[in-house]
Design a protein around this motif. Structure first.
Motif, mmCIF file in Angstrom:
data_model
loop_
_atom_site.group_PDB
_atom_site.id
_atom_site.type_symbol
_atom_site.label_atom_id
_atom_site.label_comp_id
_atom_site.label_asym_id
_atom_site.label_seq_id
_atom_site.Cartn_x
_atom_site.Cartn_y
_atom_site.Cartn_z
ATOM 1 N N VAL A 1 0.803 -1.177 0.150
ATOM 2 C CA VAL A 1 -0.052 0.015 0.119
ATOM 3 C C VAL A 1 1.050 1.450 0.009
ATOM 4 O O VAL A 1 0.662 2.229 -0.763
ATOM 5 C CB VAL A 1 -0.853 0.007 1.223
ATOM 6 C CG1 VAL A 1 -1.490 1.266 1.240
ATOM 7 C CG2 VAL A 1 -2.015 -1.244 1.003
ATOM 8 N N LYS B 1 -8.951 1.615 2.513
ATOM 9 C CA LYS B 1 -9.621 1.606 1.209
ATOM 10 C C LYS B 1 -8.551 1.183 0.020
ATOM 11 O O LYS B 1 -8.920 0.520 -0.754
ATOM 12 C CB LYS B 1 -9.926 3.034 0.690
ATOM 13 C CG LYS B 1 -11.069 3.553 1.369
ATOM 14 C CD LYS B 1 -11.571 4.984 1.054
ATOM 15 C CE LYS B 1 -12.831 5.493 1.608
ATOM 16 N NZ LYS B 1 -13.107 6.828 1.136
ATOM 17 N N SER B 2 -7.284 1.477 0.150
ATOM 18 C CA SER B 2 -6.297 0.870 -0.647
ATOM 19 C C SER B 2 -6.091 -0.664 -0.613
ATOM 20 O O SER B 2 -6.150 -1.266 -1.649
ATOM 21 C CB SER B 2 -4.940 1.615 -0.455
ATOM 22 O OG SER B 2 -5.216 3.057 -0.566
ATOM 23 N N ARG C 1 2.567 1.988 -3.363
ATOM 24 C CA ARG C 1 1.656 2.455 -4.423
ATOM 25 C C ARG C 1 1.101 3.821 -4.261
ATOM 26 O O ARG C 1 0.943 4.661 -5.160
ATOM 27 C CB ARG C 1 0.159 1.518 -4.600
ATOM 28 C CG ARG C 1 0.742 0.198 -4.950
ATOM 29 C CD ARG C 1 -0.537 -0.662 -5.468
ATOM 30 N NE ARG C 1 0.187 -2.079 -5.935
ATOM 31 C CZ ARG C 1 -0.712 -3.062 -6.299
ATOM 32 N NH1 ARG C 1 -2.135 -2.862 -6.429
ATOM 33 N NH2 ARG C 1 -0.183 -4.121 -6.526
ATOM 34 N N LEU C 2 1.040 4.102 -3.046
ATOM 35 C CA LEU C 2 0.457 5.629 -2.453
ATOM 36 C C LEU C 2 1.842 6.757 -2.874
ATOM 37 O O LEU C 2 1.478 7.351 -3.289
ATOM 38 C CB LEU C 2 0.254 5.723 -1.182
ATOM 39 C CG LEU C 2 -1.088 4.974 -0.650
ATOM 40 C CD1 LEU C 2 -1.193 5.035 0.962
ATOM 41 C CD2 LEU C 2 -2.328 6.103 -1.252
ATOM 42 N N LYS D 1 -6.233 6.751 -7.778
ATOM 43 C CA LYS D 1 -6.747 5.500 -7.709
ATOM 44 C C LYS D 1 -6.815 4.858 -6.237
ATOM 45 O O LYS D 1 -7.808 4.269 -5.783
ATOM 46 C CB LYS D 1 -6.059 4.609 -8.484
ATOM 47 C CG LYS D 1 -6.604 3.002 -8.383
ATOM 48 C CD LYS D 1 -5.788 2.162 -9.393
ATOM 49 C CE LYS D 1 -6.700 0.713 -9.230
ATOM 50 N NZ LYS D 1 -5.726 -0.110 -10.402
ATOM 51 N N TYR D 2 -5.448 5.231 -5.505
ATOM 52 C CA TYR D 2 -5.476 4.773 -4.220
ATOM 53 C C TYR D 2 -5.564 6.063 -3.048
ATOM 54 O O TYR D 2 -5.023 6.815 -3.243
ATOM 55 C CB TYR D 2 -4.262 4.270 -3.730
ATOM 56 C CG TYR D 2 -4.062 2.970 -4.761
ATOM 57 C CD1 TYR D 2 -4.825 1.552 -4.559
ATOM 58 C CD2 TYR D 2 -3.107 2.742 -5.877
ATOM 59 C CE1 TYR D 2 -4.525 0.503 -5.516
ATOM 60 C CE2 TYR D 2 -2.968 1.983 -6.696
ATOM 61 C CZ TYR D 2 -3.830 0.594 -6.514
ATOM 62 O OH TYR D 2 -3.531 -0.407 -7.514
ATOM 63 N N THR D 3 -6.480 5.880 -2.029
ATOM 64 C CA THR D 3 -6.779 6.855 -1.229
ATOM 65 C C THR D 3 -6.849 6.103 0.722
ATOM 66 O O THR D 3 -8.000 5.320 0.256
ATOM 67 C CB THR D 3 -7.735 7.757 -1.312
ATOM 68 O OG1 THR D 3 -9.283 6.622 -1.553
ATOM 69 C CG2 THR D 3 -7.686 8.459 -2.708
#
Length: 315
Positions: A31, A63-64, A34-35, A57-59
């Motif tokens: 995660v 959620k991610s 990707r963030l 896309k990732y928040t």
């Protein structure tokens, strides 16, 4: 610090701690990466032209994670874990071998805190240089989508070598060195100081079995916060190259130049806050990782010390 523990025993203790801590924090690492890598450029607004980018896309951490599980299955949270396990095993072995050799050979030369800082920085840099290709592979595997760009460690190494050369395995290495020296220096210095403080606590409510665990967790969070911008820049540079558009995030910007140029581009394009992207998952990951690492190393060294003492008595 027990000097009866041999060099190879320190290496085994570090390797064991690395493997265990890595498995526990793998989902948070995926995660965090990707963030950090997804771009979120500020919208361009003018009287005659308006351009907005789609939302990231990732928040957020939960959620991610949910999105990764939904799109890639639970295994997606452990993407790149094999290269990472090799990385943590090798890194831990080299780091604690070098650190304790330094610590044992410099007794009495300087105060304890600066000695721990220098030892941490030195061991971190040597371990980083030795294991950097594995760190790059971990990042690229964690960023894969469908279809997968790399299907195996061997295939990934062959692809990178053919398309980017040997230098491709060391993309972003200098930001890593700039990051790891203060990061590990601060971590070992703070952990050592806190551990000494905890050992002096005389209270029936305090369990000294957790001294290493607690001091390691706090030291990890403080040191990670201090060097977070270096980590973001390093991750962005690691996924540059001809395969930049083939990852799960296909809008990764192209960065020309080295560390400072990349950092400036990120700050101008996305704001200074972007240099701290992924801070919360990093802290949530770093706290248990460093806590487990120092605790496992401490327990392993204690067991080795007892074993060595028994051997001496037996002689």
């Amino acid at each position: 610090m027990d000097k009866s523990v041999t060099a190879w025993q320190n290496a085994v203790a570090g390797a064991t701690a690395g493997v265990i801590s890595r498995f526990v924090i793998a989902p948070l690492d995926v995660v965090k990466i990707r963030l950090q890598i997804q771009s979120s450029a500020k919208p361009i607004l003018s009287a005659s032209f308006r351009h907005t980018r789609p939302p990231p896309k990732y928040t957020g951490i939960i959620k991610s994670m949910a999105m990764i599980v939904r799109e890639e299955g639970v295994k997606g949270l452990w993407k790149g874990n094999w290269p990472a396990e090799y990385l943590y095993l090798t890194y831990g072995a080299i780091q604690f071998l070098v650190y304790h050799e330094w610590h044992n050979s410099t007794t009495g030369f300087m105060p304890e805190t600066p000695r721990a800082f220098i030892g941490g920085a030195l061991s971190g840099c040597i371990a980083t240089f030795a294991t950097y290709p594995l760190d790059l592979l971990r990042t690229r595997f964690a960023m894969q989508g469908k279809p997968r760009l790399y299907t195996s460690l061997y295939g990934a190494c062959r692809e990178i070598h053919q398309t980017e050369g040997i230098a491709g395995f060391y993309r972003g290495m200098w930001p890593s060195m700039l990051q790891i020296a203060p990061y590990m220096g601060i971590m070992f210095a703070v952990q050592g100081k806190l551990s000494e403080t905890f050992e002096r606590i005389e209270s029936p409510h305090w369990n000294h079995a957790w001294d290493q665990f607690t001091s390691g967790g706090v030291a990890g969070m403080l040191s990670k916060t201090a060097v977070m911008p270096f980590d973001v820049v390093r991750k962005r540079l690691q996924v540059q190259g001809p395969s930049r558009k083939s990852y799960i995030l296909s809008d990764i910007p192209r960065y020309k130049g080295g560390f400072f140029t990349c950092a400036r581009q990120i700050a101008v394009r996305e704001g200074l806050g972007a240099l701290y992207k992924g801070l919360w998952p990093s802290l949530i990951k770093t706290a248990p990782s460093s806590a487990i690492t120092f605790w496992v190393v401490g327990e392993c060294r204690r067991a080795f010390a007892v074993h060595n003492e028994k051997l001496l008595v037996g002689e």
